[in-house]
Design an enzyme around this catalytic site. Structure first.
Site, PDB file in Angstrom:
ATOM      1  N   SER A   1       0.830  -1.196   0.000  1.00  0.00           N
ATOM      2  CA  SER A   1       0.000   0.000   0.000  1.00  0.00           C
ATOM      3  C   SER A   1       0.863   1.244   0.000  1.00  0.00           C
ATOM      4  CB  SER A   1      -0.905   0.008   1.244  1.00  0.00           C
ATOM      5  OG  SER A   1      -1.538   1.259   1.409  1.00  0.00           O
ATOM      6  N   LYS A   2       0.448   2.245  -0.815  1.00  0.00           N
ATOM      7  CA  LYS A   2       1.132   3.540  -0.777  1.00  0.00           C
ATOM      8  C   LYS A   2       0.988   4.157   0.603  1.00  0.00           C
ATOM      9  CE  LYS A   2       0.234   4.691  -5.658  1.00  0.00           C
ATOM     10  NZ  LYS A   2      -1.011   4.048  -6.033  1.00  0.00           N
ATOM     11  N   ARG A   3      -0.181   3.934   1.219  1.00  0.00           N
ATOM     12  CA  ARG A   3      -0.457   4.526   2.526  1.00  0.00           C
ATOM     13  C   ARG A   3       0.529   4.035   3.576  1.00  0.00           C
ATOM     14  NH1 ARG A   3      -5.116   2.664   2.949  1.00  0.00           N
ATOM     15  NH2 ARG A   3      -6.191   4.357   1.879  1.00  0.00           N
TER      16      ARG A   3
END
Length: 312
Positions: free
Chosen positions: A249-251
């Site tokens: 995930s980019k998050r």
């Protein structure tokens, strides 16, 4: 000629999962002497500022995965930013409208996830058709309280296809999918309509994307047919998972390319990804061009790929 594409939603720097998808899409097209289109899926402009699209294109160039057309490079099928294609989507939305397939939906998120809503085996909510048969008077009354989103009526029909990597897959649209969104209440067109229109008009003949989008394919095939558009061939790749089994995930900042660039050369990154994807026997440095000649989908795993601890 094979025309592949990479269609990211740049809400941050690419992580290894995004890069893996881009690599396989590029190799699949180039191994057949084809071309690659870069389309920026920035329908949600607040979430996908232009700066990330610009960085993504710089990253692809650095890695040796530059597209032949699209993005800021341009080409004969532009614009290549979905945020600039609303007028095109409107034309195809009106085709569905004239067929009597579009209707307003006033359901809130909490209503969609209510206990009596049907669910697929993977936990996704299947729309129950709550607003499908509202009278004109009911539509007018509810419109005074909140603007509607817009859904398309799907038939009680089973649509199947043979994925180029995962094999045969089918869904009953009414039971497994339900009427899906075409347009949000704020006027932004939905992914399902935009991706179908874009791939057809951009001449894409081969779509490579993650296995998590496999279930979108039957409804998209139905849209291609209903809109009179040619459908591409689909290849769904396994998901790349973090060493602890999480989806990247980019998050979560899972090995963003920004971090990787400080530690590895482009060839080292590509070579290690190629190894976990089964394309070479050791994680030796390679360029994409060096991998293209020997590329085969038969080498790529069909199950999700767990990144070895310490690989990056």
């Amino acid at each position: 000629m094979t025309v592949g594409r990479y269609a990211p939603s740049p809400s941050g720097r690419m992580h290894l999962g995004n890069l893996c998808c881009c690599l396989l899409a590029w190799l699949s097209a180039k191994s057949q002497g084809g071309r690659v289109v870069l389309r920026i899926e920035d329908l949600d402009q607040a979430r996908c500022p232009r700066k990330f699209a610009e960085l993504l294109q710089q990253d692809l160039d650095w890695l040796g995965l530059a597209a032949d057309e699209g993005g800021d490079k341009g080409g004969p099928h532009g614009p290549y930013y979905q945020s600039e294609r609303s007028g095109i989507y409107q034309q195809f939305y009106e085709i569905l409208w004239k067929k009597g397939l579009v209707y307003p939906c006033f359901c809130s998120r909490s209503q969609l996830h209510a206990a009596d809503a049907p669910h697929r085996s993977d936990g996704q909510v299947v729309y129950a058709g709550t607003c499908r048969n509202l009278t004109p008077e009911q539509v007018a009354e509810r419109s005074r309280r909140r603007p509607p989103a817009w859904r398309v009526k799907v038939p009680d029909e089973t649509i199947g296809f043979t994925d180029g990597h995962l094999g045969y897959y089918q869904e009953n649209l009414a039971r497994d999918c339900g009427d899906f969104y075409l347009r949000r209440a704020d006027g932004v067109f939905a992914y399902q309509l935009a991706v179908v229109v874009d791939d057809a008009l951009m001449g894409v003949t081969q779509v490579v994307r993650g296995e998590d989008l496999l279930s979108s394919t039957p409804r998209q095939l139905w849209l291609y047919r209903t809109l009179g558009l040619p459908a591409p061939e689909f290849f769904h790749m396994p998901l790349l998972l973090a060493p602890d089994g999480r989806r990247l995930s980019k998050r979560d900042g899972d090995e963003s390319l920004e971090n990787l660039q400080a530690k590895y050369t482009p060839e080292e990154i590509i070579g290690r990804l190629a190894w976990v994807c089964g394309l070479q026997k050791a994680p030796d440095p390679r360029t994409p061009a060096e991998l293209a000649d020997g590329f085969s989908w038969e080498k790529v795993p069909r199950q999700d790929i767990l990144l070895p601890e310490g690989l990056f």
